[in-house]
Each structure stands twice: as C-alpha cells, then as structure tokens.
Enzyme design. Structure first.
Site, mmCIF file in Angstrom:
data_model
loop_
_atom_site.group_PDB
_atom_site.id
_atom_site.type_symbol
_atom_site.label_atom_id
_atom_site.label_comp_id
_atom_site.label_asym_id
_atom_site.label_seq_id
_atom_site.Cartn_x
_atom_site.Cartn_y
_atom_site.Cartn_z
ATOM 1 C CG ASP A 136 3.755 1.357 -0.737
ATOM 2 O OD1 ASP A 136 4.997 1.312 -0.849
ATOM 3 O OD2 ASP A 136 2.980 1.492 -1.703
ATOM 4 C CE LYS A 137 2.145 4.939 8.807
ATOM 5 N NZ LYS A 137 2.294 6.339 9.280
#
Length: 303
Positions: A136-137
């Site tokens: 995930d970012k």
C-alpha cells in the site's frame, strides 16, 4: 509474441483465476487475453474466462509484444537493498505509490525503477513493469522486482504457492490479549463502501498469523506473517481483531495521538528462492525513523 506455459495441479479452477494466480498477470489482463483468443488449454483455444481447468491440463498464454513504455523515468531516490540480473529487492518508503493508476503517473515506484534499473519484466504491461507484488502507498518496506519475464513468473508462483515468506511489523490500537494466533477470514469488497475491503462471506480466502512483540499502555507492537496476499489484508484482519493499525484512517481511527502521515505498518522481512540459482534469499529492512520514534516514546512512558 511470447508464450507462457502453466500446468494446473487441481480440478475445477476458473481459467481466468488460474492464469492470473500463476502468471503474475492481473485478473483483468488475464481475462482480456482469454477473450482475445490468446489462451489455450491442452492446445485448444478457450475464450470463456469462467471455463474450468482440470488437473494436469497445460495452459498456454500468448503475450503480445509490449508497446514502448509511456511512463516517464524519474530520478527519485530509491533504496535498492539487492540487485542482480534477474531481480531487485527494494525498501519502499511510506507515501510512495507502487505503480501508476487513477491518473497518477508521476512519483511512483515504477517511475523510479525506470530511471535506476535498466531492465524490467513486461508481463504486467506498460504501467507496472517488474511489479511482482505490491505494498500500500502508506506501508513501507520490502518488495521484490522482476527484471525479466522468466523471473517474474517464478517469483509470482512462489507467492501464490506460499513459498515466499513475508513478515510485517505494526503498531496496533489497544492491547492484544493473546500472545499469538491467526485470522482465517475471507476478504472482499466492502458491502457499504466499494473503495474499501472487508471480511465478507464470499470473499477470497485470507490467512494472517500474528505474534505480539511488545505491549504498551493502550497499544500493541505485533508481527504479522502473510500466508495469502489479499488487498489490505493485514489492515483488514487487524480491524477484524478489534485492533486496527495505528495511523490507518481507512480501517482505523480518524484521529491519532501521534503526528503520522500514514499507518505504522512495515514489511520488515522477505524470503524467497532465487528463480535462477535456486539459492534461498532472505532480506530485512529496519523500522523507519518515524515508526521507531513512536515506539521509543511508548517505551519511555512504560518505564
């Protein structure tokens, strides 16, 4: 055109799911190739994505030659932990998106990879060259990048067959009572918000093991090991336990006592077998400073 050959090991697998899980292709990419007539089962073209594949069937996938990459290389600092002719291991910082999507075409890990690494596999198309798995970012830590299609297919197979070991650490809200355990709950799209994932009865199987590393007043520092790789898996399963990841505004609390830019979740260890040499490879990445600062604060308060 390039060809990938895959052998099915069990009956009654959906063709699109089988191709996706064993080739490194996204499911939508696999479906597109099937409907275009680029997939055969035991030498026969099959154009229905939901067709069943029997055990011992040989599935061949023709991959059209890639068009030139249209994502711009950018000289973004990149922590390359390891690199050879087949792969690279990257320590991704928090805040960096892995690949272009949703009209974001700059500042991603792919932009940085195109600048720093000469060759990348083309299986996942022009927007995701070399990307075998994702973070995930706002999750930091280790991920492996494939530099050719053969390495990509083998690394993806190891992930799908649970031969690749991925260990994360996270700070959780609240105090976990049990020292260790697991969550074996299926994950799919949320019934109330399609942008989120959730534990749902008809979701894909998801298995996460956890171990408590340290307890604090109101928080738990824990280790997680993924046995499957569903979207937001640790974050969703942590929420299911009633102890969401600190700083996770999507699955946790809107307000946080710490000044954070994202969740305190870090991919700390990664192990796999080298796709060419067969050597067992193991890597670790230290906890980022902002994460360590929070742990130090909690330890000082504890003492």
């Amino acid at each position: 055109m390039r060809k990938i050959e895959l052998t099915c090991e069990e009956d009654a697998r959906r063709l699109d799911v089988f191709v996706s899980e064993n080739s490194g292709l996204t499911r939508s990419h696999a479906q597109k190739l099937i409907t275009q007539g680029n997939v055969t089962v035991d030498g026969v073209v099959v154009s229905k994505v939901a067709s069943s594949v029997k055990a011992e069937s040989v599935v061949s996938v023709l991959l059209p030659d890639e068009i030139p990459l249209n994502v711009t290389p950018q000289n973004i600092p990149l922590d390359i932990v390891y690199e050879d002719a087949d792969l690279a291991v990257i320590n991704k910082p928090q805040g960096m998106t892995v690949h272009p999507a949703n009209n974001v075409y700059e500042g991603t890990l792919v932009n940085a990879l195109l600048y720093h690494i000469k060759d990348l596999s083309g299986i996942n198309g022009v927007l995701r060259p070399g990307i075998v798995h994702r973070l995930d970012k706002d999750t930091s830590g280790l991920l492996v990048i494939a530099k050719n299609d053969r390495a990509h297919v083998e690394l993806q197979r190891q992930i799908q067959q649970k031969e690749c070991r991925r260990i994360y650490v996270a700070l959780l809200e609240g105090v976990l009572k049990t020292d260790s355990g697991f969550v074996d709950k299926p994950i799919g799209r949320s019934r109330t918000d399609r942008k989120k994932m959730d534990v749902v009865p008809d979701g894909r199987n998801a298995l996460t093991y956890y171990t408590v590393l340290e307890r604090f007043d109101g928080y738990t520092f824990a280790q997680f090991e993924l046995k499957t790789g569903r979207t937001h898996q640790i974050r969703v399963h942590a929420k299911y336990l009633g102890h969401p990841v600190v700083g996770d505004k999507t699955y946790g609390y809107a307000k946080c006592r710490f000044n954070l830019d994202g969740q305190l979740l870090h991919a700390a260890q990664l192990s796999f077998t080298h796709p060419t040499t067969g050597q067992q490879m193991s890597f670790s990445a230290p906890i980022p400073n902002y994460f360590e600062k929070v742990l130090t604060s909690l330890r000082n308060k504890k003492s």
